[in-house]
Design a protein around this motif. Structure first.
Motif, short mmCIF file in Angstrom:
data_model
loop_
_atom_site.label_atom_id
_atom_site.label_comp_id
_atom_site.label_asym_id
_atom_site.label_seq_id
_atom_site.Cartn_x
_atom_site.Cartn_y
_atom_site.Cartn_z
N TYR A 24 -50.71 81.85 -36.40
CA TYR A 24 -50.07 80.81 -35.59
C TYR A 24 -51.04 79.69 -35.27
CZ TYR A 24 -46.05 83.82 -35.25
OH TYR A 24 -44.95 84.59 -35.57
N MET A 25 -52.31 80.06 -35.00
CA MET A 25 -53.30 79.03 -34.71
C MET A 25 -53.56 78.18 -35.95
SD MET A 25 -55.05 78.11 -32.01
CE MET A 25 -54.48 76.48 -32.48
N GLU A 29 -52.77 76.77 -52.93
CA GLU A 29 -52.50 75.55 -52.16
C GLU A 29 -53.40 74.43 -52.70
OE1 GLU A 29 -50.39 74.92 -49.79
OE2 GLU A 29 -49.59 76.91 -49.34
N LYS A 30 -52.79 73.41 -53.33
CA LYS A 30 -53.58 72.33 -53.91
C LYS A 30 -54.32 71.54 -52.85
CE LYS A 30 -53.19 68.31 -56.99
NZ LYS A 30 -52.27 67.46 -57.79
N ASP A 31 -53.64 71.21 -51.76
CA ASP A 31 -54.24 70.49 -50.65
C ASP A 31 -53.93 71.29 -49.39
OD1 ASP A 31 -55.43 68.68 -49.00
OD2 ASP A 31 -53.86 67.17 -49.17
N ASP A 32 -54.78 72.26 -49.10
CA ASP A 32 -54.50 73.22 -48.04
C ASP A 32 -54.66 72.57 -46.67
OD1 ASP A 32 -54.14 75.35 -46.40
OD2 ASP A 32 -55.70 76.61 -47.28
N THR A 34 -50.18 84.47 -44.93
CA THR A 34 -48.87 83.84 -45.04
C THR A 34 -48.52 83.29 -43.66
OG1 THR A 34 -48.18 85.37 -46.77
CG2 THR A 34 -46.44 84.17 -45.60
N LEU A 35 -48.47 81.98 -43.53
CA LEU A 35 -48.34 81.35 -42.22
C LEU A 35 -46.87 81.20 -41.83
CD1 LEU A 35 -51.05 78.56 -42.54
CD2 LEU A 35 -51.32 80.98 -41.92
#
Length: 477
Positions: free
Chosen positions: A172-173, A219-222, A368-369
């Motif tokens: 979550y953060m 993720e290309k641009d995390d 996994t957010l």
């Protein structure tokens, strides 16, 4: 009317500003010079958590006379950065931001507050992650993104403080960091770093760092990666040393970092009075290859007894012994060398997120957010409404209006902010007009408490952030 508009535009154009800094790998960099920037900061929250009052429409950056008083004293001390914890995005901060800018100081802004609904909670964080909360954090970003001296935003402060919170809070953060960065990408004319301010709880510190700084595979641009990482550390107490205070462990643990790392709070007050010998290590070859300086806790004297300056009910001030002790330590440093180092090219890359990065049993290993809550995607796309805004404005009078005294009770004369030239950053020795005492030691205004003097060292780790009214910490107690 056209003439007035033209003159106003001209006035805005000639307001001197500090250079907007950039993050390049593990360094803050001044793009004008190519040199690294070291944070020489102080925590600024006059009145503690009570200094933020929505009903009274006040926060630490809403009263220009107060900001002028404090900026002048900080400028003389040599401060180049303030960290401000609790702010109301609905108030106008133009004059205060302009005062600190002219004094050569940057602002690190916390987007949360101690009020319910204005912070991600340590307990059941999913219950506090909703659109109205995100809207409030985005409003803080809107209110401060246009000031050139806004250095960074903290998406959280000590929300993780033990194993229990390490099990539930991290996704979550990291999601809040992602959301703020996406909002900045959509609505700011420049990138502004976003990161986390951690408690120096060694059991989970480096797991926290690894979780927030790794790159999620695919993720290309995390956008969920933190741009910076900071820690509130109180391990150096009294006349300690680099190894005794375990600073060597911090340097070793953060060596190879791909983002700037710095102290977001430091300054243990047991024993009292403080002598700030850690300053000599923080700004030395022992640390400066890995750390980017630090923020002293704190500017004003509150009940927790960490202050440099004591403010009375009328707004008048008196310097405490800690102010002079810190000033003495700064005077021993070579700031030409500290701020004059060229930023080398860094090949440091964030590790790929993996459960192998986590060493503490029970700490979250799920990368996994959570998805955005209902309503939040529209806010990120269209912007908050109503939308606050900020801009630098002309300040016509730089003289401090309050009475300010030395520790011995003598009145300080000629106290004023000295506006710096365009692209100039504050350092000790740039403002020398005021008649400030050179004596050191405890002042007549100091009031240490016996119970705090006898407190164990470990208690200092969470005490300051709790005293600031950090709701995320309070919810877990």
């Amino acid at each position: 009317m056209l003439l007035q508009t033209a003159l106003a535009a001209l006035g805005a154009a000639v307001v001197a500003a500090v250079p907007t800094l950039e993050v390049r790998g593990p360094y803050f960099v001044n793009p004008k010079t190519g040199n690294r920037f070291q944070v020489v900061g102080v925590a600024y929250q006059p009145g503690g958590s009570a200094g933020y009052n929505k009903e009274l429409k006040k926060d630490p950056l809403s009263d220009p006379d107060v900001c002028l008083r404090d900026a002048a004293l900080m400028q003389i001390l040599g401060i180049n950065t303030i960290r401000v914890y609790n702010l109301n995005p609905d108030l106008n901060h133009d004059e205060c931001a302009s005062i600190f800018n002219a004094a050569g100081m940057y602002m690190i802004i916390d987007v949360n507050s101690p009020l319910v609904g204005e912070a991600l909670t340590s307990h059941n964080p999913w219950e506090s992650y909703y659109a109205a909360y995100l809207n409030r954090t985005f409003a803080v970003v809107e209110a401060f993104k246009n000031y050139p001296n806004t250095l960074a935003f903290f998406s959280g402060n000590e929300v993780l403080n033990n194993n229990k919170t390490g099990a539930t809070v991290p996704p979550y953060m990291r999601a809040v960091t992602r959301d703020i960065k996406n909002y900045i990408k959509n609505h700011s004319s420049r990138p502004i770093p976003v990161g986390y301010s951690a408690a120096d709880v060694r059991e989970i510190l480096f797991d926290t760092y690894n979780y927030f700084q790794c790159s999620i595979e695919g993720e290309k641009d995390d956008m969920s990666r933190g741009d910076i990482f900071a820690l509130n550390s109180y391990s150096w107490c009294g006349d300690s040393s680099f190894k005794e205070a375990s600073y060597d462990e911090l340097v070793s643990g953060f060596t190879g970092t791909a983002v700037p790392v710095f102290f977001s709070e430091y300054g243990c007050n047991v024993p009292y009075p403080r002598i700030f010998t850690e300053v000599g290590s923080i700004y030395s070859p022992d640390m400066w290859d890995v750390f980017s300086g630090g923020v002293v806790y704190e500017y004003t004297q509150e009940d927790n007894n960490y202050g440099l300056v004591k403010i009375d009910a009328n707004g008048n001030a008196q310097l405490l012994g800690d102010y002079l002790a810190l000033r003495e330590q700064y005077s021993k440093l070579n700031f030409d060398e500290i701020q004059g180092q060229s930023a080398p090219k860094s090949d440091a890359k964030p590790p790929v997120c993996s459960e192998k990065l986590i060493t503490t049993e029970g700490f979250n290993t799920n990368f996994t957010l959570p998805v955005l809550p209902p309503g939040a995607p529209e806010i990120i796309k269209d912007g908050v409404k109503p939308r606050p805004s900020g801009k630098l404005v002309e300040i016509k009078d730089w003289k401090v209006k309050y009475t300010v005294k030395n520790p011995d009770g003598t009145v300080i004369t000629n106290l004023a902010v000295q506006p710096l030239a365009d692209d100039e950053i504050n350092r000790p020795g740039l403002n020398t007009e005021a008649d400030i005492s050179s004596a050191t030691g405890t002042s007549s205004a100091d009031s240490p408490k016996e119970s705090e003097d006898a407190a164990p060292r470990a208690a200092a780790v969470l005490l300051p952030a709790f005293a600031m009214g950090a709701f995320a910490v309070m919810a877990n107690l």
